[in-house]
Design an enzyme around this catalytic site. Structure first.
Site, PDB file in Angstrom:
ATOM      1  N   GLU A  71       0.822  -1.201   0.000  1.00 18.94           N
ATOM      2  CA  GLU A  71       0.000   0.000   0.000  1.00 18.94           C
ATOM      3  C   GLU A  71       0.854   1.249   0.000  1.00 18.94           C
ATOM      4  O   GLU A  71       0.911   1.983  -0.976  1.00 18.94           O
ATOM      5  CB  GLU A  71      -0.945  -0.021   1.195  1.00 18.94           C
ATOM      6  CG  GLU A  71      -2.007   1.047   1.098  1.00 18.94           C
ATOM      7  CD  GLU A  71      -3.014   0.935   2.219  1.00 18.94           C
ATOM      8  OE1 GLU A  71      -2.777   0.145   3.153  1.00 18.94           O
ATOM      9  OE2 GLU A  71      -4.023   1.643   2.166  1.00 18.94           O
ATOM     10  N   GLU A 314     -11.651  12.380  41.090  1.00 19.06           N
ATOM     11  CA  GLU A 314     -12.798  13.185  41.488  1.00 19.06           C
ATOM     12  C   GLU A 314     -12.409  14.602  41.871  1.00 19.06           C
ATOM     13  O   GLU A 314     -13.171  15.527  41.654  1.00 19.06           O
ATOM     14  CB  GLU A 314     -13.515  12.520  42.673  1.00 19.06           C
ATOM     15  CG  GLU A 314     -14.234  11.261  42.278  1.00 19.06           C
ATOM     16  CD  GLU A 314     -15.205  10.786  43.333  1.00 19.06           C
ATOM     17  OE1 GLU A 314     -15.028  11.159  44.512  1.00 19.06           O
ATOM     18  OE2 GLU A 314     -16.121  10.023  42.983  1.00 19.06           O
TER      19      GLU A 314
END
Lengths: 494, 90
Positions: A71, A314
């Protein structure tokens, strides 16, 4: 009849791909002198996986490689793979890697009559000889097929021939092939049917607005392999990092060494502290003191001369520092002394496999004796159910394998009881569970702590009341006539 | 300049060689040089030219290079595709 029909499957030699968790899925690596087809949709990571197979052969195992590209021209591949830290151009100059450039040439072509692919095979064998290669990658067969799209029969015959010729020279061959759909036909043109001893599938699925990459071993001729999809991630400077999962064996050593929880009263309730290579879950509603327990756990370790690491999902670092100093713990000084590392990150910043890989690499780098994660519930937000369970399995097993003490928190949804979803997932994976609950007594609300589970040890069964002040957590007397701590908010018991 | 890449004496290679010789009859033979390259003996030349399939006939002139893959069994189409004026009736 293929030449290796007589091979004893028990003695298949393994070739490590360099993707550790993947090698575990296939019982140590790809079988030597066999052909593996790696199928995947565009963008699923086939070329990276294939190149990594060569790169690790060259750098880790002294096995040179040949990359046949149908490719992209070699210089494009060299440029693309540089970001993973692979110096293909350098290896090429050192004679450890050779390219066979079979990318489409700029010319007009016509096919008249019968032909074969001896030209391609001769070039591959020439390159194999030039660098004394043990591994060969063909990327991708689909491009080759599309090049000779009018003659699929000839292509099948010729690929079979090439595959056999390379195997007979003892080469381990990896071929990539395109897939149209994530679930459906294995590869376009069904290439795997006539060339592959083994079939591996890479997926890149969009699930709830998140990309989820997985790797699956579909077929492994003459050999056992783990089944199902395992998550993986593509990392700069690493390449494909598969997340170990179904290959996990419960083989980690369990020691009887105890370490402090950071609170002497809780140590006592646990029968002398947490085990060193165990994972403890602290579960409770918001505000019950989970982060305080985490802070004590880290500070207790540092006070005992250990190194500790905290992953906060948190609160910001600033908030965590302020919380800690409010309880008389100086995180800043510990971090300055190199005894503590605090990492704060939004769960949404990356995918769960990426979080996991980050935890693993930071632990490997910092070498802590204990680790805290606050909280799992925040991480659960970003993951589909299966992904979260996989993450937990991988995280807990990683912690245990490193023989470090782990503490994770989970937020329960209701204030006075009930289970969070994280608890359901994690309760069987953790060795110990500490519950923090609000408990009403008459007109006042108290906090209660109990040790629900302590694998391999006796522990106190009572629910202890506790208070929090400027010096931390203080356990008091057990509750008498405590209400059911497992009941949900709506349930009433008399 | 025409180059024919073949693979040893496989049947399609032998046919292609015969067909190329046949081809020469219809071309101004003196003006054309035909080189035959065996990729099994000279893989580096196949590498240079980027040959995948054998037999392959390559034709390089000032325009876009052209290639015919296969045993060249249809002489007229080969000449047509290469844009070579036939020197007689193919």
């Amino acid at each position: 009849m293929t030449p290796d029909d007589n091979d004893n499957p028990d003695i298949l030699e393994r070739v490590k791909t360099g993707v550790n968790a993947f090698d575990e899925l296939v019982m140590g690596g790809l079988p030597r002198a066999r052909t593996t087809v790696v199928g995947g949709s565009p963008g699923s990571g086939k070329t990276v996986f294939a190149t990594q197979f060569l790169a690790h052969g060259i750098t880790m195992y002294g096995e040179n490689g040949v990359l046949v590209t149908f490719e992209e021209p070699p210089r494009d591949i060299e440029a693309n793979m540089r970001s993973f830290g692979w110096d293909l151009a350098g290896w090429r100059r050192e004679g450890r890697l050779a390219f066979v450039d079979a990318s489409p040439p700029a010319n007009d072509e016509l096919v008249i009559g019968d032909f074969d692919l001896s030209g391609l095979l001769a070039r591959i064998q020439h390159s194999v000889k030039a660098v004394n290669a043990r591994r060969v990658v063909l990327d991708s067969l689909t491009q080759l097929f599309d090049h000779f799209i009018a003659d699929p029969k000839i292509l099948r015959r010729e690929l079979f021939h090439i595959s056999n010729a390379l195997k007979q020279s003892g080469l381990t061959v990896l071929m990539t092939a395109e897939r149209n759909n994530e679930y459906g036909e294995i590869t376009r043109h069904r290439l795997e049917e006539f060339v592959a001893d083994n079939v591996v599938i890479l997926r890149n699925v969009l699930h709830r607005e998140k990309r989820r990459r997985t790797i699956e071993v579909l077929k492994m001729r003459g050999s056992h392999h783990a089944e199902g999809e395992a998550p993986f991630t593509l990392l700069a400077s690493h390449g494909v990092v598969a997340v170990p999962l179904s290959s996990l064996r419960l083989e980690q050593q369990s020691s009887m060494v105890r370490v402090t929880s950071g609170n002497p009263a809780i140590d006592e309730m646990c029968g002398g502290g947490f085990f060193r290579d165990s994972v403890t879950l602290v579960s409770g509603a918001t505000g019950t003191g989970k982060t305080l327990l985490v802070t004590n756990f880290l500070a207790g370790g540092v006070a005992a001369g250990e190194k500790a690491i905290l992953f906060g999902y948190e609160e910001s670092k600033g908030q965590l520092y302020r919380n800690a100093s409010g309880w008389g713990v100086d995180f800043a000084r510990m971090e300055a002394e190199g005894r503590l590392k605090v990492i704060c990150l939004y769960p949404e910043a990356q995918s769960l496999p990426d979080h996991l890989v980050m935890v693993q690499s930071l632990v490997d780098e910092f070498q802590p004796n204990r680790i805290a994660v606050d909280s799992l519930s925040a991480l659960e937000r970003i993951a589909p159910d299966t992904g979260f369970r996989e993450f937990l399995i991988s995280l807990t097993s990683f912690i245990k394998k490193r023989e470090i003490a782990g503490l994770c928190t989970a937020t329960s949804k209701s204030l006075i009881g009930g289970e969070s979803a994280s608890e359901q997932h994690i309760s069987t994976l953790t060795d110990s569970i500490v519950l923090l609950r609000y408990i009403q007594e008459g007109e006042t609300m108290h906090r209660g702590l109990m040790v629900l589970k302590m694998r391999g040890s006796e522990h106190a069964k009572e629910i202890r009341r506790f208070s929090i002040d400027g010096s931390g957590m203080h356990l008091g007397e057990p509750f008498k006539d405590a209400p059911n701590v497992f009941a949900g908010a709506g349930a009433e018991y008399s | 300049m025409l180059r024919l890449y073949i693979a040893g004496n496989s049947s399609s290679s032998r046919r292609a060689e015969q067909n190329v010789m046949h081809l020469r009859k219809f071309m101004n033979a003196g003006a054309w040089k035909i080189e035959i390259i065996d990729v099994l003996a000279r893989p580096e030349l196949a590498e240079q030219a980027g040959i995948l399939a054998t037999p392959t006939l390559t034709y390089e002139n000032q325009g876009r290079p052209r290639r015919v893959v296969g045993d060249l069994s249809d002489t007229r189409r080969v000449l047509e595709f290469l844009g070579i004026e036939a020197d007689g009736d193919a």
